[in-house]
Design a protein around this motif. Structure first.
Motif, PDB file in Angstrom:
ATOM      1  N   VAL A  99      22.571  24.589   4.715  1.00 57.78           N
ATOM      2  CA  VAL A  99      23.326  25.831   4.878  1.00 57.78           C
ATOM      3  C   VAL A  99      24.130  26.079   3.616  1.00 57.78           C
ATOM      4  CG1 VAL A  99      25.087  27.029   6.224  1.00 57.78           C
ATOM      5  CG2 VAL A  99      23.522  25.443   7.363  1.00 57.78           C
ATOM      6  N   CYS A 100      23.998  27.295   3.085  1.00 59.20           N
ATOM      7  CA  CYS A 100      24.642  27.652   1.825  1.00 59.20           C
ATOM      8  C   CYS A 100      25.590  28.818   2.085  1.00 59.20           C
ATOM      9  CB  CYS A 100      23.520  27.960   0.844  1.00 59.20           C
ATOM     10  SG  CYS A 100      23.761  29.212  -0.373  1.00 59.20           S
ATOM     11  N   ARG A 101      26.454  29.097   1.117  1.00 58.75           N
ATOM     12  CA  ARG A 101      27.403  30.220   1.264  1.00 58.75           C
ATOM     13  C   ARG A 101      26.672  31.534   1.532  1.00 58.75           C
ATOM     14  NH1 ARG A 101      32.294  29.540   2.743  1.00 58.75           N
ATOM     15  NH2 ARG A 101      32.400  31.778   2.388  1.00 58.75           N
ATOM     16  N   SER A 102      25.474  31.704   0.957  1.00 53.82           N
ATOM     17  CA  SER A 102      24.808  32.997   1.199  1.00 53.82           C
ATOM     18  C   SER A 102      24.336  33.114   2.646  1.00 53.82           C
ATOM     19  CB  SER A 102      23.663  33.304   0.231  1.00 53.82           C
ATOM     20  OG  SER A 102      23.231  32.214  -0.456  1.00 53.82           O
ATOM     21  N   ASP A 103      24.088  31.977   3.318  1.00 52.00           N
ATOM     22  CA  ASP A 103      23.777  32.065   4.748  1.00 52.00           C
ATOM     23  C   ASP A 103      25.001  32.552   5.516  1.00 52.00           C
ATOM     24  OD1 ASP A 103      21.084  31.009   4.598  1.00 52.00           O
ATOM     25  OD2 ASP A 103      22.013  29.079   4.152  1.00 52.00           O
ATOM     26  N   GLY A 162      18.395  30.935   6.026  1.00 49.66           N
ATOM     27  CA  GLY A 162      18.057  29.591   5.542  1.00 49.66           C
ATOM     28  C   GLY A 162      17.079  29.655   4.385  1.00 49.66           C
ATOM     29  N   HIS A 163      17.477  29.108   3.231  1.00 48.40           N
ATOM     30  CA  HIS A 163      16.583  29.157   2.072  1.00 48.40           C
ATOM     31  C   HIS A 163      16.559  27.867   1.252  1.00 48.40           C
ATOM     32  CE1 HIS A 163      20.555  30.468   0.787  1.00 48.40           C
ATOM     33  NE2 HIS A 163      20.269  29.844  -0.340  1.00 48.40           N
ATOM     34  N   GLU A 164      17.483  26.939   1.495  1.00 52.25           N
ATOM     35  CA  GLU A 164      17.465  25.680   0.729  1.00 52.25           C
ATOM     36  C   GLU A 164      16.678  24.689   1.571  1.00 52.25           C
ATOM     37  OE1 GLU A 164      21.546  24.618  -0.130  1.00 52.25           O
ATOM     38  OE2 GLU A 164      21.852  26.442  -1.286  1.00 52.25           O
ATOM     39  N   CYS A 165      15.366  24.552   1.290  1.00 50.56           N
ATOM     40  CA  CYS A 165      14.556  23.831   2.274  1.00 50.56           C
ATOM     41  C   CYS A 165      13.406  23.039   1.666  1.00 50.56           C
ATOM     42  CB  CYS A 165      14.027  24.815   3.302  1.00 50.56           C
ATOM     43  SG  CYS A 165      12.931  26.052   2.606  1.00 50.56           S
ATOM     44  N   ALA A 201      17.318  20.447  -3.916  1.00 54.11           N
ATOM     45  CA  ALA A 201      16.810  20.838  -5.248  1.00 54.11           C
ATOM     46  C   ALA A 201      17.193  22.295  -5.524  1.00 54.11           C
ATOM     47  CB  ALA A 201      15.294  20.672  -5.307  1.00 54.11           C
ATOM     48  N   GLU A 202      17.438  23.066  -4.471  1.00 55.61           N
ATOM     49  CA  GLU A 202      17.807  24.482  -4.676  1.00 55.61           C
ATOM     50  C   GLU A 202      19.181  24.605  -5.350  1.00 55.61           C
ATOM     51  OE1 GLU A 202      19.902  26.943  -3.464  1.00 55.61           O
ATOM     52  OE2 GLU A 202      18.733  28.780  -3.559  1.00 55.61           O
ATOM     53  N   PRO A 203      20.267  24.141  -4.719  1.00 56.70           N
ATOM     54  CA  PRO A 203      21.552  24.231  -5.443  1.00 56.70           C
ATOM     55  C   PRO A 203      21.556  23.416  -6.740  1.00 56.70           C
ATOM     56  CG  PRO A 203      21.798  22.961  -3.400  1.00 56.70           C
ATOM     57  CD  PRO A 203      20.448  23.597  -3.351  1.00 56.70           C
TER      58      PRO A 203
HETATM   59 ZN   LIG Z   1      21.721  28.826  -1.547  1.00 54.63          ZN
END
Ligand SMILES: [Zn+2]
Ligand SMILES: [Zn+2]
Length: 347
Positions: free
Chosen positions: A41-45, A63-66, A149-151
């Protein structure tokens, strides 16, 4: 559950989220179907949940960091096998024609389709991805690490864009996940790194991850103390990873003449308060970044060679059904969360 159905956490409109049974999507063209194993979970979520993210459409799955496992491949997806473990880079489709795309700076595409924003995301059992944006996950890193790996790619992109080198000095404002990852990448570049935040527990994590010094800004403005600790002068690089008016103002106070300010934090406000006359009169450089561009392979190498440690950033784990609680935790108790991971199939 009926054949061909999956559980997904659908955000039907801002602040309205629930577990639904929806059809498992079918990969077309060069798409691949990914069985999601970890989604952070990221701030953009949080912004998407609140209805405050400019790209997020409704209804959608956030959800996008996966990361996950390739479950099915489209007819034109090349070099992919069912069963392959992958980290998913968040781009789903780029226009290919705008100036950013033509320049190869695909992260600045004018009309991108981005996973968990304007196409269905990772808070689900399965998700479609563009096979061009899948990266093999080495066996020695976990799915949770691969999701981060996303952040980490944001941090790699920021440090590369700054051009931080051996013996240089860096001040990082904000010890959230991005700040802590940027700290580690800046240290690998040979810099001395000082970290500033208002939450003592996050500064403790920063120390554990190699910060040379940490400063707590919760009681008093530590600018003078930081400059003194930096040999009485401003830092070569000041990296802002918060995005508040106060921390943006701090950047020019911490940078040396001719120094570089990198804004990772994004507030969404037009009139952010960075002192432009100081930038001019002190010949500073002001840089921004938008996510990442071709940085995933570096991030995955950093993880698989144990050069960056993302494990201390994983503060909570949730089942898929609890994705809304994970988002609400980040919203309501941000000081306690670095990255909460949603794990489909977790009991
Ligand atoms: Zn993110
Ligand atoms: Zn484009």
């Amino acid at each position: 559950m009926a054949m061909g159905e999956m559980e997904a956490v659908v955000c039907s409109k801002p602040m309205e989220m629930g577990v639904k049974r929806v059809p498992i999507p079918k990969p077309k063209g060069n798409e691949a179907l990914i069985e999601i194993r970890a989604a952070a979970v990221c701030r953009s979520d949080v912004s998407g949940y609140l209805g405050k993210h400019p790209l997020v459409t409704y209804p959608n799955i956030l959800g996008h960091e996966c990361s996950g496992i390739v479950a099915e491949v489209g007819p034109d997806a090349k070099g992919l096998e069912v069963g392959q473990e992958v980290a998913v880079e968040t781009f789903f489709e780029l226009c290919g024609r705008c100036p950013g795309c033509r320049r190869g700076q695909y992260n600045t595409c004018k009309s991108p389709k981005i996973i968990g924003h304007n196409v269905p995301g990772a808070f689900a059992e399965y998700m479609l991805a563009n096979s061009d944006f899948l990266h093999p996950k080495p066996g020695k890193i976990s799915f949770e690490e691969a999701a981060l790996a996303e952040p980490l790619s944001v941090a790699v992109h920021a440090v590369k864009r700054c051009g931080i080198g051996i013996g240089e000095t860096v001040a990082i404002i904000g010890a959230g996940a991005i700040g802590l990852l940027t700290l580690q990448v800046a240290k690998l570049s040979g810099a001395a790194v000082h970290v500033l935040d208002v939450v003592e527990s996050k500064l403790e994590v920063a120390k554990g991850l190699g910060a040379d010094m940490v400063f707590n800004a919760s009681k008093a403005d530590p600018t003078a103390e930081m400059l003194a600790a930096n040999g009485g002068e401003g830092y070569d690089y000041v990296i802002e990873a918060v995005g508040s008016p106060r921390t943006l103002r701090q950047t020019v106070d911490l940078a040396r003449a001719g120094g570089t300010i990198m804004c990772i934090g994004f507030s969404g406000r037009e009139a952010d308060e960075i002192c432009l006359s100081r930038i001019t009169l002190q010949e500073m450089r002001l840089l921004g970044i938008l996510g990442f561009c071709r940085d995933y392979p570096t991030s995955i190498k950093l993880l698989s060679n144990d050069l960056v440690d993302v494990k201390p950033l994983i503060t909570q784990r949730f089942a898929l059904e609890e994705a809304e609680s994970a988002i609400r935790l980040m919203l309501e108790r941000p000081n306690e969360v670095l990255r909460a991971i949603v794990i489909p199939g977790r009991a």
